[in-house]
Design a protein around this motif. Structure first.
Motif, PDB file in Angstrom:
ATOM      1  N   ASP A   1       0.701  -0.756   0.234  1.00  0.00           N
ATOM      2  CA  ASP A   1      -0.285   0.093   0.148  1.00  0.00           C
ATOM      3  C   ASP A   1       0.998   1.199   0.249  1.00  0.00           C
ATOM      4  O   ASP A   1       1.054   2.359   0.742  1.00  0.00           O
ATOM      5  CB  ASP A   1      -0.859   0.208   0.877  1.00  0.00           C
ATOM      6  CG  ASP A   1      -1.848  -0.959   0.971  1.00  0.00           C
ATOM      7  OD1 ASP A   1      -2.594  -1.622   0.062  1.00  0.00           O
ATOM      8  OD2 ASP A   1      -2.365  -1.912   2.462  1.00  0.00           O
ATOM      9  N   GLY A   2       2.067   1.156  -0.979  1.00  0.00           N
ATOM     10  CA  GLY A   2       2.409   2.610  -1.198  1.00  0.00           C
ATOM     11  C   GLY A   2       3.452   2.259   0.165  1.00  0.00           C
ATOM     12  O   GLY A   2       4.111   3.662   0.156  1.00  0.00           O
ATOM     13  N   HIS A   3       3.365   1.715   1.116  1.00  0.00           N
ATOM     14  CA  HIS A   3       4.604   1.960   1.604  1.00  0.00           C
ATOM     15  C   HIS A   3       6.157   0.677   1.560  1.00  0.00           C
ATOM     16  O   HIS A   3       6.260  -0.620   1.013  1.00  0.00           O
ATOM     17  CB  HIS A   3       4.589   1.209   2.993  1.00  0.00           C
ATOM     18  CG  HIS A   3       3.502   2.200   4.099  1.00  0.00           C
ATOM     19  ND1 HIS A   3       3.656   3.473   4.736  1.00  0.00           N
ATOM     20  CD2 HIS A   3       1.963   1.818   3.875  1.00  0.00           C
ATOM     21  CE1 HIS A   3       2.081   3.273   4.742  1.00  0.00           C
ATOM     22  NE2 HIS A   3       1.448   3.100   4.509  1.00  0.00           N
ATOM     23  N   PRO A   4       7.225   0.993   1.644  1.00  0.00           N
ATOM     24  CA  PRO A   4       8.768   0.305   1.461  1.00  0.00           C
ATOM     25  C   PRO A   4       8.476  -1.032   2.069  1.00  0.00           C
ATOM     26  O   PRO A   4       7.460  -1.504   3.134  1.00  0.00           O
ATOM     27  CB  PRO A   4       9.251   1.198   1.355  1.00  0.00           C
ATOM     28  CG  PRO A   4       9.348   1.623   2.348  1.00  0.00           C
ATOM     29  CD  PRO A   4       8.086   2.211   2.256  1.00  0.00           C
ATOM     30  N   GLY A   5       8.608  -2.466   1.548  1.00  0.00           N
ATOM     31  CA  GLY A   5       9.205  -3.314   2.273  1.00  0.00           C
ATOM     32  C   GLY A   5      10.095  -3.021   3.383  1.00  0.00           C
ATOM     33  O   GLY A   5      10.780  -2.121   3.441  1.00  0.00           O
ATOM     34  N   LYS A   6       9.442  -4.523   4.307  1.00  0.00           N
ATOM     35  CA  LYS A   6      10.221  -3.859   5.452  1.00  0.00           C
ATOM     36  C   LYS A   6      12.182  -4.310   5.726  1.00  0.00           C
ATOM     37  O   LYS A   6      12.445  -5.218   4.289  1.00  0.00           O
ATOM     38  CB  LYS A   6      10.015  -5.158   6.074  1.00  0.00           C
ATOM     39  CG  LYS A   6      10.775  -5.327   7.514  1.00  0.00           C
ATOM     40  CD  LYS A   6       9.909  -6.022   8.799  1.00  0.00           C
ATOM     41  CE  LYS A   6      10.272  -7.890   8.364  1.00  0.00           C
ATOM     42  NZ  LYS A   6       9.669  -8.310   9.671  1.00  0.00           N
ATOM     43  N   MET A   7      12.937  -3.263   5.649  1.00  0.00           N
ATOM     44  CA  MET A   7      14.231  -3.779   6.170  1.00  0.00           C
ATOM     45  C   MET A   7      14.350  -3.811   7.709  1.00  0.00           C
ATOM     46  O   MET A   7      14.084  -3.649   8.639  1.00  0.00           O
ATOM     47  CB  MET A   7      14.564  -2.294   6.053  1.00  0.00           C
ATOM     48  CG  MET A   7      16.211  -2.331   6.197  1.00  0.00           C
ATOM     49  SD  MET A   7      17.514  -0.856   5.637  1.00  0.00           S
ATOM     50  CE  MET A   7      16.389   0.366   6.600  1.00  0.00           C
ATOM     51  N   GLU A   8      15.367  -5.296   7.402  1.00  0.00           N
ATOM     52  CA  GLU A   8      15.123  -5.929   9.160  1.00  0.00           C
ATOM     53  C   GLU A   8      16.681  -6.057   9.154  1.00  0.00           C
ATOM     54  O   GLU A   8      17.732  -6.381   8.740  1.00  0.00           O
ATOM     55  CB  GLU A   8      14.375  -6.668   9.247  1.00  0.00           C
ATOM     56  CG  GLU A   8      13.940  -7.952   8.418  1.00  0.00           C
ATOM     57  CD  GLU A   8      13.591  -9.309   8.413  1.00  0.00           C
ATOM     58  OE1 GLU A   8      12.985  -9.701   9.628  1.00  0.00           O
ATOM     59  OE2 GLU A   8      13.581 -10.291   6.952  1.00  0.00           O
TER      60      GLU A   8
END
Length: 182
Positions: free
Chosen positions: A81-88
């Motif tokens: 939904d327009g939010h970048p994927g998770k960086m972990e």
């Protein structure tokens, strides 16, 4: 699907691992340990146990337990939904965890996928994390990880976690753990 007995047993084992790593949980955190079998009904080989401290629109912090040779299946964290994927960032607290990511394949990797699921593992650049070591996984990067002989406890620090949107290489995986009626 796993039995309620298997679920309770996994929670207790996870508590024991957190104690080995000197991680103190509140009673609520201890009771709320998430047991994830990815819908495969094979917790011994594929799954993990999670305590989520916080998950907001800005950041997330979790503690994860992997039992000996238990595997978190290959997946990536896409944009949602327009939010970048998770960086972990994974930081090993106890035991050894082997992380596999996109990149040049490691000759003779230490780990192997769980039996019968080999076709669903495609990334083989191996990163071994000992206690105190950490590694940051870039957004939308295929990865999977597996504990060594003693199991492992891993801290995860990340951007917002939207686990329900994770994309797994294995189409048989479901994120929710289902408990058998008995």
């Amino acid at each position: 699907m796993i039995s309620k007995r298997e679920f309770s047993s996994a929670q207790q084992r996870a508590r024991d691992y957190y104690q080995k790593a000197s991680i103190v949980l509140t009673p609520e955190e201890s009771e709320g340990i998430e047991v994830v079998d990815f819908g495969l009904s094979d917790l011994q080989h594929t799954g993990l146990e999670i305590v989520t401290y916080i998950n907001t629109e800005a950041y997330c912090a979790k503690e994860m337990v992997l039992f000996p040779h238990q595997t978190c299946a290959e997946h990536r964290h896409p944009s949602v939904d327009g939010h970048p994927g998770k960086m972990e960032t994974f930081r090993c607290r106890w035991g050894v965890v082997y992380l596999y990511i996109e990149g040049e394949a490691t000759p003779n990797p230490v780990c192997a996928p769980p039996p019968g699921t080999e076709q669903y593992y495609s990334v083989w650049q191996e990163i071994a994390l000992q206690p105190g070591e950490q590694f940051t996984i870039p957004r939308n990067t295929l990865h999977w990880f597996q504990a060594g002989d003693e199991g492992a406890v891993i801290s995860e620090f990340s951007t917002t976690s939207r686990d329900e949107a994770d994309v797994f290489t294995n189409p048989n995986i479901g994120r929710a753990t289902l408990l058998a009626a008995k």
